[in-house]
Scaffold this motif. Structure first.
Motif, short mmCIF file in Angstrom:
data_model
loop_
_atom_site.label_atom_id
_atom_site.label_comp_id
_atom_site.label_asym_id
_atom_site.label_seq_id
_atom_site.Cartn_x
_atom_site.Cartn_y
_atom_site.Cartn_z
N PHE A 243 0.88 -1.17 0.00
CA PHE A 243 0.00 0.00 0.00
C PHE A 243 0.92 1.23 0.00
N TYR B 63 2.32 5.25 -0.83
CA TYR B 63 2.05 6.68 -0.94
C TYR B 63 3.38 7.36 -1.19
N MET C 96 -8.51 -3.36 2.03
CA MET C 96 -8.97 -2.45 0.99
C MET C 96 -10.25 -1.73 1.41
N PRO D 214 -6.52 2.27 -0.52
CA PRO D 214 -6.02 1.97 -1.86
C PRO D 214 -7.04 2.29 -2.95
N PHE E 62 -3.99 -0.93 -9.01
CA PHE E 62 -3.39 -2.21 -8.63
C PHE E 62 -2.51 -2.75 -9.75
N VAL F 210 -0.37 -1.11 -4.82
CA VAL F 210 -1.54 -0.29 -5.09
C VAL F 210 -1.27 1.10 -4.51
N CYS G 271 -2.26 4.70 -2.83
CA CYS G 271 -3.22 5.00 -1.77
C CYS G 271 -3.44 6.50 -1.56
N ASP H 297 0.46 8.31 -10.87
CA ASP H 297 0.68 6.93 -10.44
C ASP H 297 1.77 6.27 -11.30
#
Length: 450
Positions: free
Chosen positions: A20, A22, A43, A78, A83, A95, A97, A209
């Motif tokens: 997870f 960031y 999740m 997430p 994913f 994933v 978040c 991302d």
């Protein structure tokens, strides 16, 4: 995808652990990991995170921000659409978040939530944004003295450089495609061991991302080859620096028309395109504190370095901060875009993209115009000529950039109080720390961390 889709895919692919992730105020990807057996529950409810983590600088020194201490919690929630099964990390997926407060609202210091708010702002104006990063990175090894040395000393764009980088570049391209990221162009760059690999533009959130995925993939694949990959803006003082240029365009939300395109304009740029460029240029001195986010960034952001040391724009002018890029033949309208060259990969991409787009939208709202375009290197002009054209030199240090960020009230209003305070505190602490060390320390530390 929905949560159940993610869980099914993870189990089908034999995933055991899910990261997870960031990105913090130093531009570093961090996170926590859950076992696949608990994936659905995590999740739904998220994974707890101390707010103090967003007050950590690149040295893991906690900064004194009252809302970011050992007390309290936010949740890493997430985004199922982000994913990815990691091809370079067996039985592991990742994933991206958002950081969510316990009241179920986006936390005020969450960079990804900030970018989402700018996306909504654009959509309220009838605009959607497409963007991508164009990253340069250095491939190196450690010598017997423990120093980083480039894998080769080939020339810019040379076939020899392509041969030297071939094994690792092929595996990087394959790993990116496995994660749904489409590579476009590749070539060895000017610096020894330096390479550039561009990827396709996407919607704004996915672009941020993808930048996180791209950086982690390049570094991981290089490591598998016994090589160190670094996105440090200036890894060697005598070599070209690594940029993370941002290409972007704005589109009509309803008609899907590229709003930058005007076939009748000499530069093929529309009126709203000029307004958008004017907004970015107007705020650029402060904006670079977010797009060129490290102490090392300002060794690259110098005149004559093809890195845009001046707040100017021009058609295919690679010494201007904003370059109106030539379009692709046969696909002119859709390929019309602007490139921000005053950007590198030490930035948190959610903050950099969000602040850049917000700046452009401010230009649209105020109907600003950027003035005359520049068809020469701004560094070759006299001070008087630059003053007449309204061309301002960009900050020459992170400290100067942070001061410009604080002086321009637009950024405090746009980022919000907590995100603005935490970011500036973290970055000021990094400037102070590097100021106490010599140049080799700065170069080596940035090489290793970025």
């Amino acid at each position: 995808m929905e949560i159940d889709d993610v869980v099914r895919l993870a189990k089908k692919e034999g995933v055991q652990l899910v990261e997870f992730l960031y990105v913090d105020n130093s531009g570093i990807a961090r996170g926590k990991v859950t076992h696949v057996d608990h994936l659905k529950g995590r999740m739904i409810s998220g994974i707890g995170l101390t707010p103090a983590m967003m007050a950590m600088n690149v040295f893991d020194h906690l900064q004194p921000i009252p809302e970011m201490t050992a007390v309290g919690e936010v949740r890493l929630m997430p985004d199922p659409e982000s994913f990815r099964v990691l091809p370079y990390h067996p039985k592991v997926a990742a994933v991206m978040c958002d950081q969510i407060s316990l009241n179920h609202e986006p936390w005020a210091a969450c960079p990804r939530s900030f970018l989402k708010s700018i996306i909504r702002q654009a959509e309220n104006m009838g605009i959607t944004v497409r963007a991508t990063y164009e990253d340069e990175f250095t491939l190196a090894r450690l010598n017997e003295e423990g120093k980083h040395v480039p894998i080769d000393e080939s020339l810019c764009f040379s076939a020899a450089g392509m041969v030297a980088g071939n094994p690792v570049i092929l595996d990087i391209v394959s790993a990116l495609k496995d994660q749904g990221i489409q590579p476009e162009q590749y070539y060895p760059e000017l610096g020894f061991g330096q390479h550039e690999l561009s990827i396709s533009a996407t919607d704004l959130l996915t672009a941020a991302d993808n930048q996180v995925i791209f950086r982690e993939t390049v570094k991981a694949i290089a490591r598998q080859h016994g090589i160190i990959a670094s996105f440090a803006p200036k890894p060697f003082v005598d070599q070209a620096g690594n940029g993370g240029h941002i290409h972007f365009s704005i589109w009509d939300k309803e008609s899907s028309k590229n709003l930058f395109w005007d076939a009748d304009d000499p530069l093929k740029l529309s009126e709203i395109g000029y307004q958008f460029a004017a907004g970015v240029l107007h705020h650029l001195k402060g904006l670079v504190a977010l797009t060129c986010a490290s102490v090392n960034s300002y060794r690259r952001l110098q005149p004559g370095s093809w890195s845009s040391a001046y707040a100017a724009f021009g058609k295919d002018n690679r010494e201007a901060a904003l370059r109106i890029a030539s379009t692709f033949w046969g696909n002119e309208e859709k390929s019309m875009n602007i490139e921000l060259k005053a950007s590198d990969s030490t930035a948190n991409p959610y903050l950099a993209l969000g602040a850049m787009i917000a700046s452009g939208l401010d230009g649209v709202k105020n109907k600003w115009h950027p003035g005359d375009y520049v068809d020469v290197d701004p560094g070759t002009l006299t001070d008087e000529e630059r003053a007449r054209l309204g061309i301002k030199k960009l900050p020459s240090s992170l400290l100067e950039a942070l001061e410009a960020l604080r002086t321009d009230s637009f950024f405090a209003d746009t980022l919000g109080d907590l995100l603005f305070r935490s970011y500036t505190a973290v970055k000021k602490s990094e400037y102070d720390m590097f100021a106490r060390h010599d140049v080799p320390f700065e170069l080596n530390y940035h090489f290793a961390k970025y």
